[in-house]
Scaffold this motif. Structure first.
Motif, short mmCIF file in Angstrom:
data_model
loop_
_atom_site.label_atom_id
_atom_site.label_comp_id
_atom_site.label_asym_id
_atom_site.label_seq_id
_atom_site.Cartn_x
_atom_site.Cartn_y
_atom_site.Cartn_z
N CYS A 198 -13.63 0.81 -4.50
CA CYS A 198 -12.68 0.27 -3.53
C CYS A 198 -12.76 1.11 -2.26
O CYS A 198 -13.14 2.28 -2.30
CB CYS A 198 -11.27 0.31 -4.10
SG CYS A 198 -11.11 -0.76 -5.53
N CYS B 247 -12.59 4.27 -7.69
CA CYS B 247 -11.93 4.70 -6.46
C CYS B 247 -12.99 4.88 -5.37
O CYS B 247 -14.18 4.72 -5.62
CB CYS B 247 -11.17 6.00 -6.72
SG CYS B 247 -12.21 7.37 -7.23
N ASP C 131 0.78 -1.22 0.00
CA ASP C 131 0.00 0.00 0.00
C ASP C 131 0.81 1.28 0.00
O ASP C 131 0.27 2.37 0.05
CB ASP C 131 -0.94 0.01 1.20
CG ASP C 131 -2.01 -1.03 1.00
OD1 ASP C 131 -2.26 -1.36 -0.17
OD2 ASP C 131 -2.56 -1.52 1.99
N SER D 43 -6.73 -2.82 -1.45
CA SER D 43 -8.18 -2.60 -1.49
C SER D 43 -8.75 -3.21 -2.77
O SER D 43 -9.78 -3.87 -2.75
CB SER D 43 -8.48 -1.10 -1.47
OG SER D 43 -9.08 -0.71 -0.28
N ALA D 44 -8.06 -2.95 -3.87
CA ALA D 44 -8.53 -3.46 -5.16
C ALA D 44 -8.48 -4.98 -5.17
O ALA D 44 -9.37 -5.65 -5.71
CB ALA D 44 -7.67 -2.89 -6.28
N LEU E 273 -13.81 -0.71 -11.83
CA LEU E 273 -13.16 -0.78 -10.52
C LEU E 273 -12.87 0.67 -10.12
O LEU E 273 -11.84 1.23 -10.49
CB LEU E 273 -11.88 -1.60 -10.64
CG LEU E 273 -11.18 -2.02 -9.36
CD1 LEU E 273 -12.08 -2.88 -8.50
CD2 LEU E 273 -9.90 -2.78 -9.69
N ARG F 260 -11.48 -6.25 -3.31
CA ARG F 260 -12.68 -6.03 -4.09
C ARG F 260 -12.78 -7.06 -5.21
O ARG F 260 -13.84 -7.61 -5.48
CB ARG F 260 -12.62 -4.64 -4.72
CG ARG F 260 -13.42 -3.54 -4.17
CD ARG F 260 -14.02 -3.69 -2.83
NE ARG F 260 -15.40 -3.23 -2.83
CZ ARG F 260 -16.46 -4.01 -3.01
NH1 ARG F 260 -16.30 -5.29 -3.20
NH2 ARG F 260 -17.68 -3.52 -3.00
N HIS G 170 -2.78 1.76 -9.41
CA HIS G 170 -2.68 0.97 -8.20
C HIS G 170 -3.83 -0.02 -8.10
O HIS G 170 -3.65 -1.19 -7.75
CB HIS G 170 -2.68 1.87 -6.96
CG HIS G 170 -1.49 2.76 -6.89
ND1 HIS G 170 -1.45 4.00 -7.50
CD2 HIS G 170 -0.28 2.60 -6.30
CE1 HIS G 170 -0.27 4.54 -7.28
NE2 HIS G 170 0.46 3.72 -6.55
N LEU G 171 -5.02 0.46 -8.44
CA LEU G 171 -6.18 -0.42 -8.38
C LEU G 171 -6.06 -1.51 -9.43
O LEU G 171 -6.34 -2.68 -9.17
CB LEU G 171 -7.46 0.39 -8.59
CG LEU G 171 -7.74 1.47 -7.54
CD1 LEU G 171 -9.10 2.12 -7.78
CD2 LEU G 171 -7.66 0.90 -6.13
N ALA H 172 -10.04 0.24 -14.55
CA ALA H 172 -9.70 0.63 -13.19
C ALA H 172 -9.45 2.13 -13.09
O ALA H 172 -8.99 2.76 -14.03
CB ALA H 172 -8.46 -0.13 -12.73
N ASN I 58 -7.68 3.89 -1.99
CA ASN I 58 -7.06 3.96 -3.30
C ASN I 58 -5.77 3.15 -3.35
O ASN I 58 -4.74 3.64 -3.75
CB ASN I 58 -6.78 5.42 -3.65
CG ASN I 58 -7.53 5.83 -4.90
OD1 ASN I 58 -7.90 4.97 -5.70
ND2 ASN I 58 -7.73 7.11 -5.07
N THR I 59 -5.84 1.91 -2.92
CA THR I 59 -4.62 1.12 -2.82
C THR I 59 -4.77 -0.22 -3.51
O THR I 59 -5.88 -0.70 -3.74
CB THR I 59 -4.30 0.81 -1.36
OG1 THR I 59 -5.38 0.03 -0.82
CG2 THR I 59 -4.16 2.09 -0.55
#
Lengths: 355, 355
Positions: free
Chosen positions: B228, B195, B79, B235-236, B193, B239, B259-260, B255, B231-232
Motif C-alpha cells: 500500500c 505496508c 485515515d 490506501s488499502a 496486503l 489497492r 487498518h489495511l 494484511a 499505512n491507511t
DNA sequence: CTGAAAGCGCTTACAG
DNA sequence: CTGAAAGCGCTTACAG
C-alpha cells in the motif's frame, strides 16, 4: 548542566537578575535583559523546572487521571474499551498544556478499586492540578479532591458535576442532530439504541429523542427505545438480536455511541441485512472506530480534542484564580456524514424485511 | 503539607534519620525505623518527590514520547490514526512505571516537524529517561539522544535500532502464524496486503510470506503481493480496488495491520463480497479495531501492552546500569481467532467470483 | 546507629 | 533597577 549561576557569571550579573529575566519580570533593564538572554542562549541554559517548583511551590506539571472502569485482565475481544475516547481528549489536553509550558503527567486510575483514594499524581504532589478524564464511577473521588482543596477539572462526554469546572458534551444536542438528519432523509420512525440507564446521559438522550420525534411528527413506540446493559459492542449485539427476534424492523437506528452502533451492525451483518441499503445507522461520539467501520459510520462528532483543550484551559485558569466561578464548557456537536445512512426512499425493502 | 522536619520532630529524631528510613537504608535501628514509620503514617507525610530529585539529581519521572507522523489538522475520517497502537503500548508502560514508583510524563513529538530537537520532556530535564514510542521517522532524534547520553529505549511494532534497548515485534513471525493458519484452513494461495516499502517490516513480511508459502507448497504470484502507498485504510481500499479490477480474486488476504485489513474489507463490502464466506481476511497488530470490525477480525496479536511494559523495564534497568549491554525484546505473536476466516472448503464460490 | 551541616537550583522579599 | 541572603524539602558525606 548549566545552572542559573553559570548564566549569572557569564552575563556578569547576579543569580537574582537572571531569575527575574527568566520569569519575565518587568523590573529588569532592557540592556541587562538582553545580556542575560544572550548568555542563556550561549550556554544552552535550561532552567530546572523542579528546582523552580521547589521554591515557587509549584511543579509546572499538570496531571491527567484517566478513569478506568476496573482493573481487568487485558482482553483483545469485542468488549475491550481501549479508551479511544480518552485518547482523543488527551490529545486536546496535550496541545493546551504544551502551549502553556506545562508538563503533562498521566495516570490510569480506578476509583472503584481504590475507594477513598486519589491518584498518586495528586497524593505524591507530582502535579499542581489534575484533569479527571472520563467518569469516576464513584463520587468519592470528587468529594475527596474537593475536601483536599486540590485543583481539578472534569472532562468527558458525560462529565458534569455541580460546582466543578467541567468540559463535556451535550448528548441531547447530538440526538437532535441525528434525528433531524434522519427526518430529513425521510425516516418516520427511529430505533434508539441507548446506553445503560446507569449513565445520566441515557435520560438526556431519551428526552431529546422524544421531543425530536414530536417535532418531526415521527412515530414513537416504547419497544423502539432500548437501553443496552453495558456500553459495549456485545451488549448492543444482544439487544439488536432481541429486537430483531421480537419482530422489530427499524429502517433507521440511532446509537448512543460508536461501540453500540458497531455491535448492532455486526448483528445485522450476520443476518445479511445491508447497512445502509436496508437499515441506516447513526453513531455518536465519533472515534476512529466510526471512520473505519464498514460501511463508514455517519456519526455525531462531539469534538473531544476541543473538550480536552478547554478542560486544560479551565484548570490553568483555576490555578490562577482559585475562587473563580466554576465554568461548564459544552463541546459543540456536529454531524459527520459518511456512508451508513441513505434516504429512506432509496432503501431496498428486500425480502419483506420491513413491516 | 507535612515535611520531613515535621516527621523528625514528631518521632523525636533528626531529619537525616527520617530520610534514611524513607530510602530504606539498612543503617537505621529497627526501633527507630518503626518509630519513624509510625510518625509518617500519623502525620500523613508524603515525601516531596521533586525536592528529593533536586538533591539526589533525579526526577523520579520517566517520559513517554509518542512519535507523531506530522502535525496535521485533526481529521475524523478514514485515515485518522488515533494512535491505537501507541495507546496499548502506553498501558503497558504505565503498569511498569507505577509498579516501580515512577511518575509517567508524556508528550507527542514529531521529529519531522522538529529536526535536530528532542522532546521538551528531555530538553527541560523533566524526566530521567524516555521511551520513544513508535517510529521516529527521522533518525536524527536517536542520534541526538545518543550524543546527549540521555537514557532512552524504543518501543514499537517495528522499532529496532542497533545498539539501543528496544521492545518490538517480529512481523515475520506474525506472517508465519497467519500463513500457517490459512494453510491449515485449506487455502492454497494468499494475497499479501503489505505496508509501504518505506517500512523496514515490509521486507521482513515479504520474506516470511515467501518462505511460508514454500513450506506449505502454496502458490506465489508477484501480482498477489501488494504494497500500500500509505499505512491507511484508504490506501488499502485503493489497492484492493486495483487488484479486483485487474481480475485478481483472492480467497484469502493477509494484511500487514488492522487498518489495511479494514480498508480492503470496505471495498469488498461495497462490492457485496462477503467476508469470510467468499474471502477470508487476517490482520496484524490487533487493536480494538479488530475486535469491533464487521465481521470480527481474526488477527495476529503482538502483545503491545507487554511490549510497553518491557520497554519501561529496560529503561529502568538502563538507569541503574548505564553501561549494560543493550537488549532487544521481541514480543511474542499470537493468532487471535475471530470470525474473518473460515475453512476454504466452506467458502461459497458465489457468482463465479473466484477464478 | 544518629545528628549537624552543606548543598541541589531555583525564587523571593529585602536592602540599597 | 540590581545584589546578598534566606529558604523551598530533601540527600549525602562526615563526625561522633
Amino acid at each position: 548542566m548549566a545552572t542559573i549561576f553559570d548564566v549569572a557569571k557569564y552575563a556578569g550579573v547576579s543569580k537574582s537578575t537572571v531569575s527575574l529575566v527568566i520569569n519575565n519580570s518587568p523590573l529588569v533593564a532592557e540592556t541587562t535583559r538582553r545580556k542575560v538572554l544572550q548568555a542563556i542562549a550561549d550556554i544552552h541554559y535550561v532552567p530546572n523546572s523542579y528546582a523552580r517548583g521547589l521554591s515557587a511551590n509549584s511543579t509546572n506539571c499538570l496531571g491527567v487521571a484517566v478513569m478506568a472502569e476496573q482493573t481487568q485482565e487485558i482482553s483483545y475481544h469485542f468488549d475491550q474499551h481501549v479508551g479511544l475516547c480518552s485518547y482523543n481528549i488527551m490529545s486536546g489536553i496535550h496541545s493546551a498544556l504544551m502551549e502553556n509550558q506545562y508538563g503533562m503527567m498521566m495516570e490510569r486510575f480506578c476509583s472503584v478499586d481504590h475507594p477513598g483514594e486519589v491518584p498518586e499524581l495528586v497524593s505524591k504532589h507530582r502535579v499542581d492540578g489534575v484533569i479527571i478524564v472520563g467518569s469516576p464511577y464513584d463520587h468519592g473521588l470528587i468529594e475527596k479532591l474537593r475536601s483536599m482543596r486540590f485543583p481539578f477539572v472534569m472532562a468527558g462526554v458525560d462529565s458534569f458535576v455541580e460546582g466543578v469546572d467541567c468540559a463535556s458534551a451535550d448528548p441531547g444536542e447530538g440526538v437532535r442532530l441525528g434525528m433531524d438528519y434522519l427526518s430529513e432523509q425521510g425516516y418516520r420512525e427511529v430505533l434508539l439504541l441507548n446506553c445503560p440507564r446507569s449513565f445520566h446521559s441515557s435520560y438526556t438522550r431519551l428526552d431529546a429523542y422524544i421531543s425530536s420525534a414530536a417535532r418531526h411528527q415521527m412515530r414513537v413506540r416504547p419497544e423502539w427505545v432500548v437501553n443496552c446493559e453495558h456500553n459495549t459492542g456485545s451488549s448492543a449485539y444482544q439487544r439488536m438480536k432481541a429486537c430483531w427476534e421480537a419482530g422489530i424492523r427499524p429502517r433507521a437506528i440511532l446509537a448512543a455511541n460508536g461501540h453500540l452502533a458497531l455491535g448492532a451492525m455486526r448483528y445485522l451483518y450476520e443476518q445479511r441485512i445491508r447497512v445502509p441499503e436496508e437499515v441506516s445507522v447513526i453513531g455518536y461520539e465519533d472515534s476512529s472506530l466510526s471512520g473505519y467501520a464498514i460501511p463508514a459510520l455517519t456519526s455525531v462528532n462531539i469534538h473531544k480534542e476541543l473538550m480536552g483543550q478547554k478542560a486544560a484551559e479551565l484548570l490553568i485558569r483555576r490555578l490562577k484564580q482559585p475562587n473563580a466561578e466554576p465554568i461548564q464548557f459544552i463541546a459543540p456537536a456536529e454531524l459527520v456524514i459518511r456512508n451508513s445512512v441513505i434516504p429512506a426512499a432509496e432503501q431496498t425493502l428486500q425480502s419483506g424485511i420491513h413491516a
